[in-house]
Write a protein that holds these residues in place. Structure first.
Motif, short mmCIF file in Angstrom:
data_model
loop_
_atom_site.label_atom_id
_atom_site.label_comp_id
_atom_site.label_asym_id
_atom_site.label_seq_id
_atom_site.Cartn_x
_atom_site.Cartn_y
_atom_site.Cartn_z
N ASP A 150 5.62 -4.28 -33.02
CA ASP A 150 5.78 -5.70 -32.73
C ASP A 150 7.07 -6.01 -31.99
OD1 ASP A 150 3.36 -6.21 -33.93
OD2 ASP A 150 4.22 -6.79 -35.86
N GLU A 154 4.88 -9.61 -27.23
CA GLU A 154 5.04 -11.02 -27.59
C GLU A 154 3.92 -11.51 -28.50
OE1 GLU A 154 5.54 -13.49 -24.09
OE2 GLU A 154 6.42 -11.80 -22.99
N HIS A 155 2.70 -11.01 -28.27
CA HIS A 155 1.53 -11.54 -28.97
C HIS A 155 0.89 -10.46 -29.83
CE1 HIS A 155 1.88 -15.10 -26.49
NE2 HIS A 155 1.84 -14.35 -25.41
N LYS A 156 0.61 -10.80 -31.08
CA LYS A 156 -0.04 -9.86 -31.98
C LYS A 156 -1.54 -9.81 -31.72
CE LYS A 156 3.32 -10.23 -35.75
NZ LYS A 156 3.51 -10.50 -37.20
N GLY A 157 -2.13 -8.70 -32.08
CA GLY A 157 -3.57 -8.51 -31.94
C GLY A 157 -3.92 -7.11 -32.38
N ASP A 161 -5.60 -6.04 -26.93
CA ASP A 161 -4.52 -7.00 -27.01
C ASP A 161 -3.42 -6.66 -26.02
OD1 ASP A 161 -3.71 -4.67 -28.19
OD2 ASP A 161 -2.92 -5.58 -30.01
N GLU A 162 -2.26 -7.26 -26.20
CA GLU A 162 -1.14 -7.02 -25.30
C GLU A 162 -0.69 -5.56 -25.34
OE1 GLU A 162 3.47 -8.51 -24.62
OE2 GLU A 162 2.14 -9.67 -25.92
N GLU A 184 -9.49 -14.71 -23.76
CA GLU A 184 -8.29 -15.08 -24.50
C GLU A 184 -8.07 -14.25 -25.76
OE1 GLU A 184 -8.43 -19.24 -25.28
OE2 GLU A 184 -8.37 -19.80 -23.16
N LYS A 186 -9.33 -14.70 -28.74
CA LYS A 186 -9.20 -15.51 -29.94
C LYS A 186 -10.02 -14.92 -31.08
CE LYS A 186 -8.23 -19.99 -27.79
NZ LYS A 186 -8.70 -21.40 -27.62
N GLY A 216 -6.57 -10.73 -29.78
CA GLY A 216 -5.19 -10.72 -29.31
C GLY A 216 -5.12 -11.10 -27.85
N ASP A 217 -4.21 -11.99 -27.52
CA ASP A 217 -4.05 -12.48 -26.14
C ASP A 217 -3.39 -11.40 -25.28
OD1 ASP A 217 -3.60 -13.84 -23.81
OD2 ASP A 217 -2.49 -15.50 -24.72
N SER A 221 0.73 -8.92 -20.90
CA SER A 221 0.81 -7.46 -20.77
C SER A 221 1.43 -7.05 -19.44
CB SER A 221 -0.59 -6.85 -20.86
OG SER A 221 -1.25 -7.24 -22.04
#
Length: 255
Positions: A150, A154-157, A161-162, A184, A186, A216-217, A221
């Motif tokens: 992490d 920036e974004h969790k997933g 994801d990122e 997205e 979501k 995850g967004d 990335s």
């Protein structure tokens, strides 16, 4: 150039008298990863992370041998997602048993399963095979669950994801669609509180949780983030390969 720590690239001349500290088995999956990442995402990550960690460990004196990646994983929660390839846990156990039996026969008694797919759960299998082959030491590396991940993103997933997108932008950018084509990512959450908290568990039904198969967004990335994380995680894993290579499996515990 032949990499001596990659079994698929090696030959009988070099292998027949070689001594190895441990075997590394990359295990991925073939499944949809949002709109922008390839179905082979987990396999690409498994193969690259295993190979790079083995290279680092090899150059520091360890003797790992990386086995060919297993490209199919457990996707029982995604049976309705077109061409998500599913093998059942019982099938995984049969495959894993045969691999462990082969390694054991040839005197390689340490195995790292380098898992790159969240649907794969090797704990119970490792318990069963550990009882069947008591001179084997079997460990599982879920590298994507490393607690330091992490700090890089920036974004969790946990799917397309990122993190995964950044890694693919670094390792195989030609297979990644432009990020403006990605969904997205979501995720709908469980309504039952105990399931959300994690002390109750039920398999996620993927098409009911996410519309684009991502969680995850991925929009933030970058290949730079992927490169930094790849270098860090492979160094971490290589360090464990080194420790395992030196360890006596009959004396793995201390006060």
């Amino acid at each position: 150039m032949i990499r001596p720590y990659i079994l698929a690239e090696s030959n009988w001349k070099s292998i027949k008298d070689a001594g190895f500290d441990l075997a590394v088995l990359p295990w991925g999956a073939t499944e949809a990863h949002n709109y922008h990442l390839p179905y082979a995402t987990d396999n690409i990550l498994a193969e690259n992370i295993a190979a790079e960690a083995a290279r680092i460990a090899w150059e520091k004196g360890a003797k790992p041998i990386v086995l060919p990646n297993i490209p199919f994983g457990v996707n029982t929660g995604q049976l309705d997602i077109r061409l998500d390839m599913n093998i059942y846990p019982s099938t995984q156990l049969i495959i894993l048993n045969d691999i462990v039996e082969t390694l054991n026969r040839h005197g390689i008694t340490k195995l790292v399963i380098l898992n790159s797919h969240g649907g794969n759960d090797f704990k119970v299998m490792a318990r069963e095979l550990g009882a069947k082959y008591p001179d084997m030491f079997i460990t599982v590396c879920n590298w994507f669950r490393w607690k330091g991940r992490d700090d890089f993103f920036e974004h969790k997933g946990d799917h397309a994801d990122e993190m995964e997108t950044s890694l693919l932008l670094h390792l195989a950018p030609e297979l990644v669609l432009p990020l403006n084509e990605a969904g997205e990512g979501k995720e709908k959450k469980q309504k039952i509180e105990a399931l959300r908290e994690g002390w109750f568990w039920a398999e996620r039904r993927w098409s009911k949780v996410t519309e684009d198969t991502g969680i995850g967004d991925p929009k933030a990335s970058t290949s730079e983030k992927g490169k930094r994380f790849f270098e860090t995680i492979t160094e971490k894993i290589a360090g464990v390969f080194l420790e395992l290579g030196k360890s006596d499996i009959d004396h793995m515990y201390e006060y």
